[in-house]
Structures are given as structure tokens and as C-alpha cells.
Design a protein around this motif. Structure first.
Motif, PDB file in Angstrom:
ATOM      1  N   GLN A   1     -20.194  -7.414 -16.985  1.00 33.12           N
ATOM      2  CA  GLN A   1     -20.389  -6.800 -15.661  1.00 33.12           C
ATOM      3  C   GLN A   1     -20.428  -7.863 -14.564  1.00 33.12           C
ATOM      4  OE1 GLN A   1     -24.021  -4.596 -16.294  1.00 33.12           O
ATOM      5  NE2 GLN A   1     -22.927  -2.687 -16.737  1.00 33.12           N
ATOM      6  N   ILE A   2     -21.152  -8.944 -14.824  1.00 30.03           N
ATOM      7  CA  ILE A   2     -21.239 -10.029 -13.836  1.00 30.03           C
ATOM      8  C   ILE A   2     -19.856 -10.590 -13.532  1.00 30.03           C
ATOM      9  CG2 ILE A   2     -22.080 -12.388 -13.451  1.00 30.03           C
ATOM     10  CD1 ILE A   2     -24.597 -11.595 -15.050  1.00 30.03           C
TER      11      ILE A   2
ATOM     12  N   ARG B   1     -16.931  -9.117 -13.862  1.00 29.57           N
ATOM     13  CA  ARG B   1     -16.120  -8.135 -13.128  1.00 29.57           C
ATOM     14  C   ARG B   1     -16.526  -8.066 -11.668  1.00 29.57           C
ATOM     15  NH1 ARG B   1     -16.962  -4.976 -17.682  1.00 29.57           N
ATOM     16  NH2 ARG B   1     -18.471  -3.663 -16.598  1.00 29.57           N
ATOM     17  N   TRP B   2     -17.833  -8.092 -11.395  1.00 30.24           N
ATOM     18  CA  TRP B   2     -18.301  -8.017 -10.018  1.00 30.24           C
ATOM     19  C   TRP B   2     -17.836  -9.192  -9.182  1.00 30.24           C
ATOM     20  CZ3 TRP B   2     -23.972  -6.804 -11.777  1.00 30.24           C
ATOM     21  CH2 TRP B   2     -24.058  -5.441 -12.157  1.00 30.24           C
ATOM     22  N   HIS B   3     -17.703 -10.359  -9.818  1.00 31.86           N
ATOM     23  CA  HIS B   3     -17.323 -11.575  -9.068  1.00 31.86           C
ATOM     24  C   HIS B   3     -15.860 -11.939  -9.226  1.00 31.86           C
ATOM     25  CE1 HIS B   3     -21.726 -11.899  -9.246  1.00 31.86           C
ATOM     26  NE2 HIS B   3     -21.619 -12.643  -8.174  1.00 31.86           N
ATOM     27  N   LYS B   4     -15.097 -11.107  -9.847  1.00 31.71           N
ATOM     28  CA  LYS B   4     -13.690 -11.415 -10.063  1.00 31.71           C
ATOM     29  C   LYS B   4     -12.963 -11.557  -8.725  1.00 31.71           C
ATOM     30  CE  LYS B   4      -9.914 -10.129 -13.153  1.00 31.71           C
ATOM     31  NZ  LYS B   4      -9.436  -9.139 -14.154  1.00 31.71           N
TER      32      LYS B   4
ATOM     33  N   THR C   1     -23.790  -7.284 -20.167  1.00 34.48           N
ATOM     34  CA  THR C   1     -24.295  -7.804 -18.892  1.00 34.48           C
ATOM     35  C   THR C   1     -23.378  -8.884 -18.338  1.00 34.48           C
ATOM     36  OG1 THR C   1     -26.576  -7.312 -19.522  1.00 34.48           O
ATOM     37  CG2 THR C   1     -26.241  -8.919 -17.760  1.00 34.48           C
TER      38      THR C   1
ATOM     39  N   SER D   1     -12.517 -10.055 -19.284  1.00 30.43           N
ATOM     40  CA  SER D   1     -12.515 -11.057 -18.210  1.00 30.43           C
ATOM     41  C   SER D   1     -12.381 -12.459 -18.781  1.00 30.43           C
ATOM     42  CB  SER D   1     -13.796 -10.957 -17.376  1.00 30.43           C
ATOM     43  OG  SER D   1     -13.899  -9.701 -16.739  1.00 30.43           O
TER      44      SER D   1
END
Length: 289
Positions: free
Chosen positions: A281-282, A284-287, A278, A127
């Protein structure tokens, strides 16, 4: 003659301990300097190479040693993806503060950096993100004109390119040698983050040991998501100053990251070995949010 013999005996008596000391020194193991470090938390003497191989975390007590900006970037950024911004920006003695020029030269040579923050664009687990990484080793990570300007420009770069930004904080607060100019950086960085937020973009703060003073009072606590390393010191003023002001005794660990999380100021405590995963992941979740 009698006096001469006494002097000879005295010389012989004095020489014998010296010879034994020399033999003792020859038998001592020759350990190079810098091979061992003492853990500030548990007090154990640990092999430096083992600490470095463990991401600078003590294997005995899980104490997280402080990192330089470059060490942090090497751990977090995907290999070969980091592109630095504003590399040649450096502080000047704008107030002609006594001995500040000499202090800056010493810190630059010691850290091989121009100032207390490194900014740039990289990828974390694929990311793309803008990062700013503070260095407590450079004048205790104090925030002067250059630190504020580099962080502001990094935020503006993230806003312009519609990218998330992650700031790793480590600071003793405003840089006193730059007076009011250092305090102005609090408003400047906060205003830039306000525009970033209005654009609907993600800002993540990673609080590391220590995060104090004007940095805490500005961009450090403005994250949409606030992550902290274990046992990190986070606060504005010192404990003694606060106690003298409010006339109350404060809990022993009230400025530690775990205490702040229990009071809702921190979203998650993340150990260093899990930090890159971590943050990935953050992101990717907010992409695309």
C-alpha cells in the motif's frame, strides 16, 4: 565359597536396575530433534512446523521469532521476482584481527550466506522496489565493510533507476573486528540516502528485532516512513550503559518498538502477517512521487 556367593548376589543386584532402565527407554516415544521450539516470550514449547506455518509467530503470545534474510524475502517479495545484487561480495580480515578468519568461515557455513545482508530488486504486490534485508543470524547482523557497501550500492541502484528502497534492519551494531572501517559505513550509507532523498524518492525502514548500535545511529532511523514489528528491540546503547551515564532509572520497555511509536520515532507497528500488504500500500500511494 561364601565370598563368591556374595559377589554373585551383588552382580545380580546391580544388573536388575539396568535391565529395567533398558525396558523403560524402549517404551519412551522416539521424538526427533528439532521438532519443537521454546518461545522466548511466553516460555511455551510449540511445534516447530506450526510456528513456521504461522510466519514464525507464536500462536500463544504473538511473539515474532527472528527471520533469516532468505525467509524474510520469501515472505515479502512476489514469487519469482527477486533478483539478487552483489551476491559474491564477502568480508576480509583487513585488520588481521585474531580469529576473525575462522569466525567468518564458521558464520558462512552456518548461514549459507557471504555476509549479514542480502540486497536486490523485486516486486511487492506488483510494485517494483529495491530491498536490503539484514540477517541477525550472521554475527548478530553486525555492520562491517561488506554490509555497508552492499547497502550503499543498493541505495545508489534505487537512485539511478528512480526506485523506492526498503531496508529491513536487524543488527547488533558495528562489527568490532573491522574497527574504524565499520564505523565509516554509518556515514557512507547516510550520504547515499541523502542523494536518494534529494532525488525525491521514497525510503522505507522496517525495524525488526534487534536493531541497535551504529545501524540505529545511521540508516535505520532515516526512513521517510519507519515501520516496526511488534516488541522489537530498537536502540543505540544498552539500557544499563545509558542508566549509568545519565544517572536515572529508565522505563522497562523504553527500547521496544511500541514505546518508540508512542514518542514519535516510529510511524506504525505492523504484525508480520500484515507486513507485505502494508508495504504494498505504501509503495502504491507513493508511486510516481
Amino acid at each position: 565359597m561364601f565370598r563368591f556367593k556374595k559377589l554373585l548376589k551383588r552382580e545380580k543386584y546391580i544388573q536388575i536396575p539396568n535391565e529395567s532402565l533398558e525396558r523403560e527407554n524402549l517404551n519412551k516415544p522416539n521424538i526427533p530433534d528439532g521438532m519443537w521450539v521454546k518461545c522466548k516470550n511466553c516460555g511455551n514449547i510449540v511445534y516447530k512446523e506450526d510456528v513456521e506455518n504461522n510466519l514464525k509467530v507464536c500462536e500463544n503470545c504473538n511473539y515474532h521469532f527472528r527471520l533469516s534474510s532468505r525467509e524474510r524475502i520469501d515472505m515479502i517479495a512476489d514469487s519469482g521476482t527477486f533478483v539478487e545484487m552483489d551476491k559474491d561480495m564477502e568480508s576480509k580480515n583487513v585488520l588481521n584481527f585474531p580469529q576473525y578468519d575462522e569466525k567468518l568461515i564458521k558464520e558462512k557455513n552456518k548461514n549459507e550466506e557471504k555476509d549479514a545482508v542480502v540486497t536486490g530488486i523485486c516486486r511487492i504486490n506488483g510494485s517494483k522496489v529495491v530491498i536490503a534485508v539484514m540477517n541477525s543470524g550472521f554475527m548478530m547482523g553486525s555492520m562491517g565493510i561488506v554490509v555497508g557497501e552492499k547497502i550503499t550500492k543498493a541505495i545508489e541502484k534505487a537512485t539511478e533507476n528512480r526506485l523506492p528502497i526498503i531496508i529491513f534492519t536487524a543488527s547488533g551494531g558495528a562489527r568490532m573486528q573491522e574497527g574504524m572501517f565499520s564505523l565509516m559505513q554509518m556515514a557512507k550509507t547516510s550520504a547515499a540516502l541523502g542523494k536518494h532523498s534529494e532525488a525525491g524518492l521514497l525510503y522505507v525502514t522496517v525495524l525488526t528485532d534487534p536493531t541497535t548500535g551504529g545501524v540505529t545511529a545511521s540508516f535505520a532511523m532515516l526512513g521517510d516512513i519507519i515501520v516496526a514489528e511488534p516488541d522489537a528491540l530498537v536502540g543505540f546503547a544498552g539500557k544499563r550503559v545509558i542508566e549509568q551515564t545519565i544517572k536515572q532509572t529508565l522505563p522497562k520497555e523504553f527500547q521496544k518498538s511500541e514505546f518508540l511509536m508512542s514518542k514519535g520515532f516510529v510511524d506504525k507497528i505492523v504484525e508480520r502477517k500484515d507486513l507485505k500488504k502494508t508495504l504494498g500500500q505504501i509503495l502504491r500511494w507513493h508511486k510516481g512521487a
